[in-house]
Design a protein around this motif. Structure first.
Motif, PDB file in Angstrom:
ATOM      1  N   THR A  58       0.853  -1.190   0.000  1.00 29.63           N
ATOM      2  CA  THR A  58       0.000   0.000   0.000  1.00 29.63           C
ATOM      3  C   THR A  58       0.887   1.237   0.000  1.00 29.63           C
ATOM      4  N   SER A  59       0.303   2.376  -0.376  1.00 22.17           N
ATOM      5  CA  SER A  59       1.095   3.595  -0.565  1.00 22.17           C
ATOM      6  C   SER A  59       1.475   4.270   0.744  1.00 22.17           C
ATOM      7  N   GLY A  60       0.657   4.114   1.786  1.00 24.21           N
ATOM      8  CA  GLY A  60       0.928   4.787   3.053  1.00 24.21           C
ATOM      9  C   GLY A  60       0.538   6.242   3.059  1.00 24.21           C
ATOM     10  N   SER A  61      -0.394   6.637   2.180  1.00 27.83           N
ATOM     11  CA  SER A  61      -0.770   8.051   2.102  1.00 27.83           C
ATOM     12  C   SER A  61      -1.515   8.518   3.344  1.00 27.83           C
ATOM     13  N   THR A  62      -2.174   7.618   4.046  1.00 23.94           N
ATOM     14  CA  THR A  62      -2.929   8.014   5.247  1.00 23.94           C
ATOM     15  C   THR A  62      -2.469   7.262   6.488  1.00 23.94           C
ATOM     16  N   GLY A  63      -1.411   6.529   6.392  1.00 25.49           N
ATOM     17  CA  GLY A  63      -0.932   5.769   7.538  1.00 25.49           C
ATOM     18  C   GLY A  63       0.342   5.037   7.165  1.00 25.49           C
ATOM     19  N   THR A  64       0.696   4.028   7.951  1.00 29.57           N
ATOM     20  CA  THR A  64       1.914   3.269   7.709  1.00 29.57           C
ATOM     21  C   THR A  64       1.734   2.356   6.508  1.00 29.57           C
ATOM     22  N   PRO A  65       2.676   2.383   5.537  1.00 29.71           N
ATOM     23  CA  PRO A  65       2.574   1.439   4.418  1.00 29.71           C
ATOM     24  C   PRO A  65       2.565   0.001   4.924  1.00 29.71           C
ATOM     25  N   LYS A  66       1.866  -0.858   4.221  1.00 29.96           N
ATOM     26  CA  LYS A  66       1.790  -2.249   4.649  1.00 29.96           C
ATOM     27  C   LYS A  66       1.788  -3.169   3.445  1.00 29.96           C
ATOM     28  N   GLU A  67       2.068  -4.447   3.716  1.00 28.96           N
ATOM     29  CA  GLU A  67       2.032  -5.459   2.680  1.00 28.96           C
ATOM     30  C   GLU A  67       0.697  -6.194   2.723  1.00 28.96           C
ATOM     31  N   LEU A  68       0.167  -6.487   1.543  1.00 28.81           N
ATOM     32  CA  LEU A  68      -1.048  -7.280   1.430  1.00 28.81           C
ATOM     33  C   LEU A  68      -0.772  -8.465   0.526  1.00 28.81           C
ATOM     34  N   MET A  69      -1.367  -9.610   0.865  1.00 25.54           N
ATOM     35  CA  MET A  69      -1.316 -10.759  -0.016  1.00 25.54           C
ATOM     36  C   MET A  69      -2.626 -10.805  -0.792  1.00 25.54           C
ATOM     37  N   VAL A  70      -2.559 -10.713  -2.113  1.00 26.36           N
ATOM     38  CA  VAL A  70      -3.766 -10.673  -2.932  1.00 26.36           C
ATOM     39  C   VAL A  70      -3.771 -11.848  -3.896  1.00 26.36           C
ATOM     40  N   ARG A  71      -4.958 -12.284  -4.265  1.00 25.45           N
ATOM     41  CA  ARG A  71      -5.124 -13.462  -5.111  1.00 25.45           C
ATOM     42  C   ARG A  71      -4.953 -13.104  -6.588  1.00 25.45           C
ATOM     43  N   LYS A  72      -4.182 -13.922  -7.270  1.00 26.16           N
ATOM     44  CA  LYS A  72      -3.916 -13.670  -8.680  1.00 26.16           C
ATOM     45  C   LYS A  72      -5.177 -13.814  -9.524  1.00 26.16           C
ATOM     46  N   ASP A  73      -6.066 -14.747  -9.158  1.00 29.28           N
ATOM     47  CA  ASP A  73      -7.297 -14.888  -9.946  1.00 29.28           C
ATOM     48  C   ASP A  73      -8.179 -13.654  -9.814  1.00 29.28           C
ATOM     49  N   ARG A  74      -8.168 -12.996  -8.643  1.00 31.78           N
ATOM     50  CA  ARG A  74      -8.908 -11.754  -8.478  1.00 31.78           C
ATOM     51  C   ARG A  74      -8.294 -10.637  -9.317  1.00 31.78           C
ATOM     52  N   MET A  75      -6.970 -10.594  -9.390  1.00 34.32           N
ATOM     53  CA  MET A  75      -6.307  -9.583 -10.219  1.00 34.32           C
ATOM     54  C   MET A  75      -6.704  -9.754 -11.688  1.00 34.32           C
ATOM     55  N   MET A  76      -6.835 -10.988 -12.134  1.00 33.03           N
ATOM     56  CA  MET A  76      -7.227 -11.223 -13.524  1.00 33.03           C
ATOM     57  C   MET A  76      -8.674 -10.796 -13.771  1.00 33.03           C
ATOM     58  N   GLN A  77      -9.536 -10.966 -12.774  1.00 39.09           N
ATOM     59  CA  GLN A  77     -10.911 -10.492 -12.920  1.00 39.09           C
ATOM     60  C   GLN A  77     -10.954  -8.964 -12.996  1.00 39.09           C
ATOM     61  N   SER A  78     -10.130  -8.308 -12.193  1.00 43.76           N
ATOM     62  CA  SER A  78     -10.035  -6.852 -12.254  1.00 43.76           C
ATOM     63  C   SER A  78      -9.559  -6.409 -13.631  1.00 43.76           C
ATOM     64  N   ALA A  79      -8.548  -7.118 -14.161  1.00 43.96           N
ATOM     65  CA  ALA A  79      -8.044  -6.807 -15.500  1.00 43.96           C
ATOM     66  C   ALA A  79      -9.150  -6.951 -16.541  1.00 43.96           C
ATOM     67  N   ARG A  80      -9.943  -8.001 -16.427  1.00 48.47           N
ATOM     68  CA  ARG A  80     -11.031  -8.223 -17.379  1.00 48.47           C
ATOM     69  C   ARG A  80     -12.029  -7.070 -17.348  1.00 48.47           C
ATOM     70  N   LEU A  81     -12.397  -6.623 -16.141  1.00 44.69           N
ATOM     71  CA  LEU A  81     -13.368  -5.536 -16.025  1.00 44.69           C
ATOM     72  C   LEU A  81     -12.891  -4.280 -16.742  1.00 44.69           C
ATOM     73  N   THR A  82     -11.625  -3.933 -16.549  1.00 45.50           N
ATOM     74  CA  THR A  82     -11.083  -2.728 -17.185  1.00 45.50           C
ATOM     75  C   THR A  82     -10.968  -2.897 -18.691  1.00 45.50           C
ATOM     76  N   CYS A  83     -10.451  -4.041 -19.127  1.00 46.75           N
ATOM     77  CA  CYS A  83     -10.268  -4.260 -20.566  1.00 46.75           C
ATOM     78  C   CYS A  83     -11.611  -4.270 -21.298  1.00 46.75           C
ATOM     79  N   GLU A  84     -12.629  -4.850 -20.673  1.00 43.28           N
ATOM     80  CA  GLU A  84     -13.947  -4.856 -21.302  1.00 43.28           C
ATOM     81  C   GLU A  84     -14.542  -3.452 -21.345  1.00 43.28           C
ATOM     82  N   PHE A  85     -14.405  -2.705 -20.262  1.00 44.46           N
ATOM     83  CA  PHE A  85     -14.969  -1.355 -20.214  1.00 44.46           C
ATOM     84  C   PHE A  85     -14.318  -0.453 -21.256  1.00 44.46           C
ATOM     85  N   LEU A  86     -12.997  -0.564 -21.398  1.00 42.09           N
ATOM     86  CA  LEU A  86     -12.253   0.306 -22.311  1.00 42.09           C
ATOM     87  C   LEU A  86     -12.095  -0.309 -23.704  1.00 42.09           C
ATOM     88  N   ASN A  87     -12.620  -1.517 -23.871  1.00 43.67           N
ATOM     89  CA  ASN A  87     -12.578  -2.203 -25.164  1.00 43.67           C
ATOM     90  C   ASN A  87     -11.144  -2.382 -25.658  1.00 43.67           C
TER      91      ASN A  87
END
Length: 378
Positions: A58-87
């Motif tokens: 995280t950027s730490g813009s409002t507090g202490t920066p921290k590490e997050l573990m995120v799922r790769k399959d969720r990242m791919m779903q996020s990518a799909r949403l943007t690519c579909e919206f922007l064609n």
């Protein structure tokens, strides 16, 4: 689109790279590659490994920066949403010009992997378009990069030849938005955070569909908490409902506006003042970087404080404050500073601003400042 990581390859500068190609590049050592490409190879090596998760900062813009573990399959779903919206389509060009430590840059790469975009790479710098020769389909930048690009005629021209620009990682101020309105490029401000794996809503900044409202992706459901902070239900990218600290207003058509962060509410003598809204009021007559913050005050609890960069006529600013703002909005202190604290990826460091203002207050005899009279406050 390809969602099986074992079947993905990256189209990089027009050449396809498989996971095995990336492993061979890594084995050759960092010395053979530029830092920007080496960072990309390291990210891809982690992306293609067997782990279903990846580490994001995280950027730490409002507090202490921290590490997050995120799922790769969720990242791919996020990518799909943007690519579909922007064609965005296979083979179209995308520019990576941000720090791969953060989710915004990671998602540029993941969109390229999922949609088959042709990725071009430049170092994370203030002038990412400085040596771009190709016309680009898609670029993601932070506001400072966009601002810098628009100041250099050659770079501005290259940006005008870009089809789509999304801006994330910080607010787009009114002056920058005014410049953007004249671009032929389709420009969007994004709303999201590390926990939402980049953005879950977009706001068009120019053209016929320009709006002050953010519009969420169809799969995203929004509501407000009892404190009027935004609550996000985005099942494709977040396992749980996300309670944000962003004070928002939701409209009947599902769009929304962000008024500021709960963290940035200043309680001054019982009056709650949103720092971002006050900054918006002040921008028309403060031509240099500044920020609204607060310092402890024995009478008010918190005193509104203005940090401002550069040697300006502070008396003129004080007069503007008197005539423009309601008494309870007027800063009690103005401190002149050399720079506004920022996080590593260019956001305003609100915690750092409060600490800096407090240090100026405690050593006020050593720093240029104005303390406004009580009748200018209440």
């Amino acid at each position: 689109m390809i969602f099986n990581r074992q079947q993905q390859c990256l189209l990089l500068d027009g050449k396809e790279y498989t996971s095995e190609d990336i492993r061979q590049l890594i084995a050759g050592g960092a010395e053979a590659h530029s830092p920007a490409y080496w960072d990309l190879y390291l990210f891809l090596n982690e992306w293609f490994n067997d782990s279903p998760v990846i580490t994001v900062h995280t950027s730490g813009s409002t507090g202490t920066p921290k590490e997050l573990m995120v799922r790769k399959d969720r990242m791919m779903q996020s990518a799909r949403l943007t690519c579909e919206f922007l064609n965005l389509k296979k083979g179209e060009s995308a520019l990576l010009c941000m720090n791969l430590r953060y989710i915004g840059a990671m998602m540029v790469v993941v969109r390229s992997l999922v949609a088959g975009l042709n990725l071009l790479v430049r170092p994370a710098s203030g002038h990412p378009m400085a040596d771009i020769k190709e016309s680009l389909r898609f670029v993601a930048m932070v506001p400072l990069q966009v601002y810098n690009t628009l100041q250099v005629p050659e770079e501005k021209e290259r940006l005008k030849q870009t089809d789509i620009l999304i801006i994330g990682g910080g607010a787009v101020d009114e002056a920058l938005e005014t410049e953007i309105k004249h671009l032929p490029t389709a420009v969007y401000s994004t709303y999201g955070m590390t926990e939402t794996l980049s953005h879950i809503a977009l706001r068009r900044l120019n053209g016929a569909s320009a709006s002050e409202h953010y519009y969420p992706f169809p799969s995203v459901k929004l509501s407000l908490s009892a404190e009027n902070t935004l609550v996000i239900d985005a099942p494709l990218v977040c396992d749980e409902t996300l309670q944000t600290n962003d004070i928002a207003r939701i409209y009947p058509d599902g769009s929304f506006m962000i008024l500021g962060r709960k963290d940035n509410v200043i309680n001054s003598g019982g009056i709650k003042i949103q720092a971002e809204e006050l900054e918006k009021l002040l921008r028309p007559f403060i031509p240099v970087p500044f920020v609204i913050t607060s310092v402890p005050d024995p009478r008010l609890g918190q005193a509104v404080t203005l940090l401002i960069v550069g040697q300006l006529d502070t008396r003129e600013i004080e007069n503007k404050l008197q005539t423009t703002l309601e008494p309870y909005y007027r800063p009690k202190h103005i401190f002149i500073t050399e720079s506004i604290p920022q996080t590593e990826n260019g956001k305003i460091d609100r915690v750092g601003c409060r600490a800096l203002a407090a240090s100026y207050l405690s050593h006020s005899h050593q720093f240029p400042s104005i303390e406004l009279h009580d009748d200018a406050i209440m």
